[in-house]
Design an enzyme around this catalytic site. Sequence first.
Site, mmCIF file in Angstrom:
data_model
loop_
_atom_site.group_PDB
_atom_site.id
_atom_site.type_symbol
_atom_site.label_atom_id
_atom_site.label_comp_id
_atom_site.label_asym_id
_atom_site.label_seq_id
_atom_site.Cartn_x
_atom_site.Cartn_y
_atom_site.Cartn_z
ATOM 1 C CB SER A 237 -0.542 -4.438 9.767
ATOM 2 O OG SER A 237 -0.640 -5.660 9.436
ATOM 3 C CG ASP A 462 -6.070 -4.956 4.585
ATOM 4 O OD1 ASP A 462 -5.639 -6.041 4.434
ATOM 5 O OD2 ASP A 462 -5.873 -3.974 5.394
ATOM 6 C CG HIS A 489 -2.096 -5.149 4.666
ATOM 7 N ND1 HIS A 489 -2.924 -5.041 5.743
ATOM 8 C CD2 HIS A 489 -1.095 -5.268 5.648
ATOM 9 C CE1 HIS A 489 -2.698 -5.371 6.636
ATOM 10 N NE2 HIS A 489 -1.247 -5.390 6.823
#
Length: 520
Positions: A237, A462, A489
Amino acid sequence: MRRSLTLLLVLPVLASCTSVVPGSPTAGTALEQRGPAGAVPAGLERFYGQRLGWEDCGDYATTGTTRSQYRNKKSIECARIEVPLDYTEPDGRTIRLGLLRQKATGDRIGSLIINPGGPGASGMSAAAGLGARVAKTPVGERFDLVGFDPRGIGASQPQVRCLSDGERDAERLDVDIDTSPAGIAQTEAENKAFAEKCAASTGVDVLAHVGTRDVVRDLDVMRSALGDEKLTYLGYSYGTHIGAGYAAAFPGNVRALVLDGAVDPTQDQVESLIAQAAGFQQAFDAFAAWCAPRQDCALGHDPAKANQAFRELTLPLAQRPVDVGSRKLSYSDAITGAIQAMYSEELWGPLNTGLTELKNNRGEVLMALADSYFDRDQEGKYGTITDAFTAVKCVDEPRVTDRAVLDDVARRYRAAAPFMDDGQPPAGVLDSCAFWPVPPSVQEAKPVAGLPPTLVISTTGDPATPYRSGVNLAQALGGGLLTYEGNQHTVYLQGNECVDPIGHDYLITLKLPAAGTVCS
């Protein structure tokens, strides 16, 4: 309060030197010097070659979660590394960053440094959580797994801390959906007060240096002090943003990068925010389709009506929060709980349970999901993630203060994610970054040359970092792309029998998967 719109000297590698020195700096601390290794910027030699004092991790815990993770766990050890607060003044004030290490079990290649994202999440906690699983893999055999708490976060000193635990609880009850002129003025006054509290509690000098620009410099210090001539890194991320920033700043120091759940380097913060809203709507639509055939679906059996059903369940909370013990579930908490559940299909069941509870004027499950998002433990203590998130975003991104732009963003956001539409007229609000006490330190995106092969992993469903972001990052870095078909995710090191072996093989051999490889 509304959240923010998101000359070199080559020195020889010294032999590892480890000794246990009772009482120095604390009894049972193993002092280890493996650096300086690889390229070292002039004037920073003492940081790049520093000794690290490895010890039991118990005193590094700062939350209920980390206390549980670190307590009496012999497979991990912790240390703090010293870095300059301001790299332009290396002889000035220094700060310390927390490190957690699980040693390789076999023929060691080096360290695999990981960051789980946020910004504001603890890499030490992430490494501790992944440790048992990683130890059983080829990566755990060949690499020390090292998680770090970036500056201002978790066990790093000093912490970014803006609100007390009580103030954070109160802030979650303050819905802030009124877009009348009076409502906007009230919200902006709260956002300004938040920025002032951050400055008072943390210090303006610290806030000026919590951004990704400085974290990237810290990462290079870690690389050297851990004894690695080249960096091997895993970023999830926002952690992909750190990795991409490192690649741009130190391309010659990269050995391998796995970047999973990519931040798009081609988008500004407005377009990124709208893309993320669309990603969460896509995830919500997938949840609604999963829920509809179930007899107990809280949103009914027609996915096309799920947005409206969700709004009808949650909007009354704006006027009448639901009692949850001594606390109250607010409208914003219900939205946050739903967002938390969009990160993984494993949370869809709990979300459906929570929405069913809401029909019966209960909110335990939705509150638990929101608490998880905000890193609040059962004792009511908050981690630093929410405050640090704002602090990093406010120095990483340009300020958006044009009200016409803000109004347009509010309109586009509602259109992209109608399940979160609160029914109020769309209007932009100056967020805390508009009042931040230090200017942003935005880094201009530049083409990266001279990198070894890098691996980007992107998931089709995602919600937080949409699939196209990974495609764009892989192109920007000239690396490989691994596509995962799923609704979550990030995916690497989560037990997928297709993704994990590809990632392991790349980290060990530097071999990329064939172009067009897709896992599911």
